[in-house]
Design an enzyme around this catalytic site. Structure first.
Site, PDB file in Angstrom:
ATOM      1  N   CYS A   9       0.841  -1.199   0.000  1.00  0.00           N
ATOM      2  CA  CYS A   9       0.000   0.000   0.000  1.00  0.00           C
ATOM      3  C   CYS A   9       0.878   1.252   0.000  1.00  0.00           C
ATOM      4  O   CYS A   9       1.968   1.254   0.556  1.00  0.00           O
ATOM      5  CB  CYS A   9      -0.947   0.100   1.198  1.00  0.00           C
TER       6      CYS A   9
ATOM      7  N   GLY B 287      -0.439  -1.305   6.544  1.00  0.00           N
ATOM      8  CA  GLY B 287      -0.052  -2.199   7.639  1.00  0.00           C
ATOM      9  C   GLY B 287      -1.222  -3.084   8.018  1.00  0.00           C
ATOM     10  O   GLY B 287      -2.169  -3.227   7.231  1.00  0.00           O
TER      11      GLY B 287
ATOM     12  N   GLU C  17       7.157 -13.959 -12.507  1.00  0.00           N
ATOM     13  CA  GLU C  17       6.607 -12.691 -11.990  1.00  0.00           C
ATOM     14  C   GLU C  17       6.013 -11.824 -13.085  1.00  0.00           C
ATOM     15  O   GLU C  17       4.932 -11.282 -12.916  1.00  0.00           O
ATOM     16  CB  GLU C  17       7.734 -11.840 -11.388  1.00  0.00           C
TER      17      GLU C  17
ATOM     18  N   HIS D 187      16.537 -36.617 -10.797  1.00  0.00           N
ATOM     19  CA  HIS D 187      15.886 -37.181  -9.614  1.00  0.00           C
ATOM     20  C   HIS D 187      14.396 -36.839  -9.558  1.00  0.00           C
ATOM     21  O   HIS D 187      13.791 -36.940  -8.504  1.00  0.00           O
ATOM     22  CB  HIS D 187      16.592 -36.687  -8.344  1.00  0.00           C
TER      23      HIS D 187
HETATM   24  O1  M6R Z   1      12.961  -5.224  -0.837  1.00  0.00           O
HETATM   25  P1  M6R Z   1      13.414  -6.652  -0.650  1.00  0.00           P
HETATM   26  O2  M6R Z   1      14.697  -6.940  -1.363  1.00  0.00           O
HETATM   27  O3  M6R Z   1      13.487  -7.049   0.782  1.00  0.00           O
HETATM   28  O4  M6R Z   1      12.287  -7.515  -1.337  1.00  0.00           O
HETATM   29  C1  M6R Z   1      12.305  -8.908  -1.272  1.00  0.00           C
HETATM   30  C2  M6R Z   1      11.328  -9.516  -2.237  1.00  0.00           C
HETATM   31  O5  M6R Z   1      10.020  -9.123  -1.926  1.00  0.00           O
HETATM   32  C3  M6R Z   1      11.645  -9.120  -3.678  1.00  0.00           C
HETATM   33  O6  M6R Z   1      12.932  -9.469  -4.039  1.00  0.00           O
HETATM   34  C4  M6R Z   1      10.637  -9.801  -4.646  1.00  0.00           C
HETATM   35  O7  M6R Z   1      10.837 -11.170  -4.656  1.00  0.00           O
HETATM   36  C5  M6R Z   1      10.772  -9.200  -6.044  1.00  0.00           C
HETATM   37  N1  M6R Z   1       9.473  -9.032  -6.605  1.00  0.00           N
HETATM   38  C6  M6R Z   1      11.587 -10.027  -6.961  1.00  0.00           C
HETATM   39  O8  M6R Z   1      11.650  -9.539  -8.241  1.00  0.00           O
END
Ligand code: M6R
Length: 599
Positions: A2, A97, A478, A494
Site C-alpha cells: 500500500c 499495515g 513474476e 531425480h
Molecule cells: O525489498 P526486498 O529486497 O526485501 O524484497 C524482497 C522480495 O520481496 C523481492 O525481491 C521480490 O521477490 C521481487 N518481486 C523479486 O523480483
C-alpha cells in the site's frame, strides 16, 4: 504494501498533488485507490477499484490524503478501498499495515464496521474518543495506544484543517517543502516537491496545523526532527524514455554497479568502512532475505564459503524466526533487502537481535527500517528501483557480496593479497562486460518470441549458477505469468526429468568452468535425448555447447565467481520481452507489490 501520500500547504491543488504522488507509489499496491480532500468543513472522498486513471479534479483544497491499496483484509472492492471514515464521516484515515486486534476493539468499544478491512477500526476508534471529548490529536494518540500490529496512518477530520501522521512498524516519510508538508510511503514520490525529508521512527506522531510538531504517541514531549537531504533527483524516479521501469533498470545495471563500487575500493583493495561490526569477530554467517534478495544471498554463500572459507547459512527470512534458530555471538547476521522495509526480513532481523546477534545489512534504500535497525550497513547504490521485478537491486547486491567476500578473504588470509587485488580488478571490468551483454537484446527478443507461447519452463544451473536459475525462473513467472521452476541441473534426473517433452523448454546456464561444465553438458544431452528444447546461456566462443542446444545466448568470459553478474542479464531481458509479447503489465504484475510490508 500500500502507498500513502498526503499534502498540506500553500497550493490549492492538494488533490491533484496527492493523485500524482499516488501514481508514483502505485508500484506498492495497485488494486484500488482513493483520496480525501478538505475544504472549509467539507471532505470530498473518492474511491475506486483498479489503477489510478489520469484523473484530475478542479476541487480546490490545501489538505488531502490518498492511498493505493494492496489488499490484505477484505476483497478488492470500492467499499474496502481507502480512505476509511467514521460513521458520520468526521474522521478520515488511510492506512498501510495490519491492525491485528480489530474484533477485540469492536467488542470493547461497541463499534460498527461497514467494510471487511482492519483499517476501518482506525477512524471508528478515533471518532469514538472524540465523541468522549478528546481533541483530534489526543483521540488519535489514545486510539493508537490500543492498536496491536503495524501501521503508517495519515488522518484528517472535518472540523479543522489539520493533518496527522503516525508510524508504527510501516514506513512513512515526511517531506518538508516551501510552505508545504508532504507525507509519503517512499522517497521517489516526494522528489518533485522537495529533497528535504524526515524519516519517521516507530511511535512518531506528526501533527501539522499552522505549524508542525512531532512527538511520540505516548508522550507530549516535542521531538526536534532530523531533516535529511536526499541526493536522488526527480528524474531517477521517471522512465526517462524507456517503455517500462524494468527495462530502464536492466539497462542501468552497468552504472549502478559502478556507483556501488565507488568509494569501496582503495589502492586496489576492498574498503568497506564498517563502523561497528568487526568481521574478524565471527565464525559463521547467516544470511536473511526474501525473493530476489534471498537469491543473491545464495550467490553470497557460494562466494564466501569457497573464497573466504567461512560457513554460511542462507535462510528465508519468513521461516527463520519461527523455527527457534541457533544464533550465538560467533554468528554474524547478514540481512539483504532492496527496500529495507520487507516485513519478513525486518522481523527476522529483530528476532536475531533479540537473541543477541550482530546484524550487518545490505540495503538499497537509505535510512530504511532495516538499515536503521542494523548494527552496520552496506548501501548498494542502485538508485530507486520502481519496477516490481528486481533487476539492478540483484546485481548490486551480488556486487556488494563479492566485495564483502574479498574483505573477508583479506581478514582470513584465505587467499594472497595479490589474488584479492586480482578479484577487484575483475569486478571493475564487469560494468563494461554487462554493456556487451545488453547489446544482445535483439537476439534475445527472437528467443522471447518462442518462449512466450509456452506455459512452463525449467531453469537449470549448477554451482554458483544455480541461484541464477532460481532468479531467472522467478523473473519469468513474476512478469509473464509463465510457470517456471529453477533447479540444480543435476537434480533434474531425480524427478523433474519426468516433465521433459517438446512443450517444456529448458533454459540452461552452462557457462564454462572447471568444476561442472562437462557435467552440465551431459545434463543437456539428457534433455535432448527426451525431445526437450534447450536455450543455453554460454561463454562467448563455446561452439561445442552451440552444437548441442537449440538456441544460445553468449556472455563474455570472466572469473567464475563473477559469472552470475553476466548470466542473469540475458534472463532478465528474456523475461521482459516474453512479458511484453504476452501484453502483461510488466512494472506492476498482478497480485504483487514492490515492498512487502506485511508478514
Ligand atoms: O525489498 P526486498 O529486497 O526485501 O524484497 C524482497 C522480495 O520481496 C523481492 O525481491 C521480490 O521477490 C521481487 N518481486 C523479486 O523480483
Amino acid at each position: 504494501m500500500c502507498g500513502i501520500f498526503g499534502y498540506k500547504g500553500i497550493s490549492s491543488d492538494a488533490t491533484n498533488i496527492v493523485l500524482n504522488g499516488l501514481k508514483k507509489l502505485e508500484y506498492r499496491g495497485y488494486d484500488s485507490w482513493g483520496f480525501a480532500s478538505f475544504q472549509e468543513g467539507k471532505i470530498k472522498i473518492k474511491k475506486e477499484i483498479g489503477r489510478i486513471p489520469n484523473y484530475s479534479t478542479d476541487f480546490t483544497s490545501h489538505l488531502s490524503i490518498g492511498h493505493t491499496r494492496w489488499a490484505t483484509h477484505g476483497q478488492v472492492t470500492a467499499n474496502n478501498a481507502h480512505p476509511h471514515t467514521s460513521k458520520d464521516k468526521k474522521v478520515v484515515a488511510v492506512h498501510n499495515g495490519i491492525i491485528e486486534n480489530v474484533s477485540e476493539l469492536v467488542e470493547k468499544y461497541k463499534l460498527e464496521k461497514e467494510t471487511e478491512t482492519d483499517s476501518e477500526i482506525i477512524p471508528l476508534l478515533i471518532n469514538h474518543f472524540m465523541d468522549e471529548g478528546y481533541s483530534f490529536v489526543n483521540a488519535t494518540k489514545k486510539a493508537c495506544l490500543q492498536f496491536n500490529g503495524s501501521y503508517a496512518i495519515a488522518l484528517i477530520n472535518k472540523d479543522s484543517e489539520e493533518l496527522i501522521a503516525v508510524k508504527m512498524g510501516s514506513p512513512i516519510i515526511l517531506g518538508i517543502g516551501e510552505n508545504e508538508f508532504l507525507l509519503s510511503s517512499d522517497i521517489p514520490a516526494l522528489l518533485e516537491h522537495t529533497n528535504k525529508v524526515v524519516y519517521l521512527e516507530d511511535k512518531d506522531f506528526v501533527h501539522i496545523n499552522k505549524h508542525i510538531s512531532i512527538s511520540k504517541i505516548d508522550s507530549e514531549t516535542k521531538i526536534i526532527p532530523d531533516i535529511k537531504t536526499i541526493s536522488w533527483n526527480a528524474d531517477s524516479a521517471e522512465k526517462e524514455g524507456y517503455d517500462h521501469f524494468m527495462l530502464k533498470e536492466i539497462f542501468q545495471q552497468p552504472s549502478s554497479i559502478r556507483k556501488t563500487l565507488d568509494g569501496l575500493v582503495e589502492n586496489g583493495f576492498p574498503s568497506l568502512n564498517l563502523k561497528k561490526i568487526h568481521l574478524e569477530d565471527f565464525k559463521r554467517i547467516t544470511i536473511l532475505g526474501c525473493g530476489t534478495s534471498w537469491h543473491s544471498g545464495l550467490v553470497g554463500k557460494f562466494l564466501i564459503e569457497s573464497l573466504a572459507r567461512i560457513p554460511v547459512d542462507v535462510e528465508y527470512a519468513s521461516e527463520f524466526r519461527y523455527r527457534n534458530p541457533i544464533i550465538d555471538k560467533d554468528t554474524l547476521i547478514l540481512a539483504i533487502s532492496q527496500s529495507g522495509e520487507t516485513a519478513d526480513t525486518l522481523a527476522a532481523l529483530r528476532e536475531a537481535k533479540r537473541r543477541g546477534a550482530s546484524v550487518l545489512s545490505i540495503c538499497n534504500v537509505v535510512e530504511s527500517s532495516i538499515a536503521r535497525e542494523s548494527d552496520d550497513i552496506l548501501y548498494t547504490r542502485a538508485g530507486p528501483e520502481i519496477g516490481v521485478a528486481s533487476t539492478k537491486a540483484f546485481t548490486t547486491q551480488v556486487t556488494m557480496l563479492y566485495l564483502l567476500t574479498a574483505q573477508l578473504v583479506l581478514k582470513n588470509k584465505s587467499l594472497s593479497e595479490n589474488k584479492v587485488k586480482e578479484m577487484i580488478v575483475d569486478i571493475k571490468k564487469i560494468p563494461e562486460l554487462i554493456e556487451l551483454v545488453l547489446k544482445e537484446e535483439k537476439n534475445i527478443k527472437v528467443l522471447a518470441n518462442k518462449l512466450s507461447k509456452k506455459n512452463n519452463a525449467l531453469y537449470l544451473g549448477r554451482g554458483i549458477q544455480f541461484p541464477i536459475a532460481l532468479e531467472g525462473a522467478l523473473k519469468l513467472k513474476e512478469v509473464s505469468y509463465i510457470h517456471a521452476e529453477g533447479y540444480p541441473a543435476a537434480e533434474m534426473k531425480h524427478g523433474p526429468i519426468a516433465l521433459i517433452d517438446k512443450n517444456m523448454p529448458c533454459v540452461v546456464i552452462a557457462t564454462k568452468d572447471i568444476l561442472t561444465y562437462d557435467k552440465i553438458l551431459s545434463n543437456i544431452q539428457e534433455i535432448k535425448a527426451r525431445g526437450g528444447e534447450v536455450i543455453a546461456i554460454g561463454t562467448k566462443g563455446d561452439f561445442k555447447l552451440k552444437e548441442l542446444v537449440d538456441d544460445i545466448i553468449y556472455v563474455p568470459e570472466t572469473r567464475y565467481s563473477l559469472t552470475p553478474l553476466l548470466s542473469i542479464i540475458p534472463l532478465q531481458i528474456l523475461s521482459y520481452h516474453v512479458a511484453l509479447l504476452r501484453s502483461c503489465d510488466i512494472d506492476k504484475p498482478r497480485n504483487l507489490a514492490k515492498s512487502v510490508t506485511v508478514e
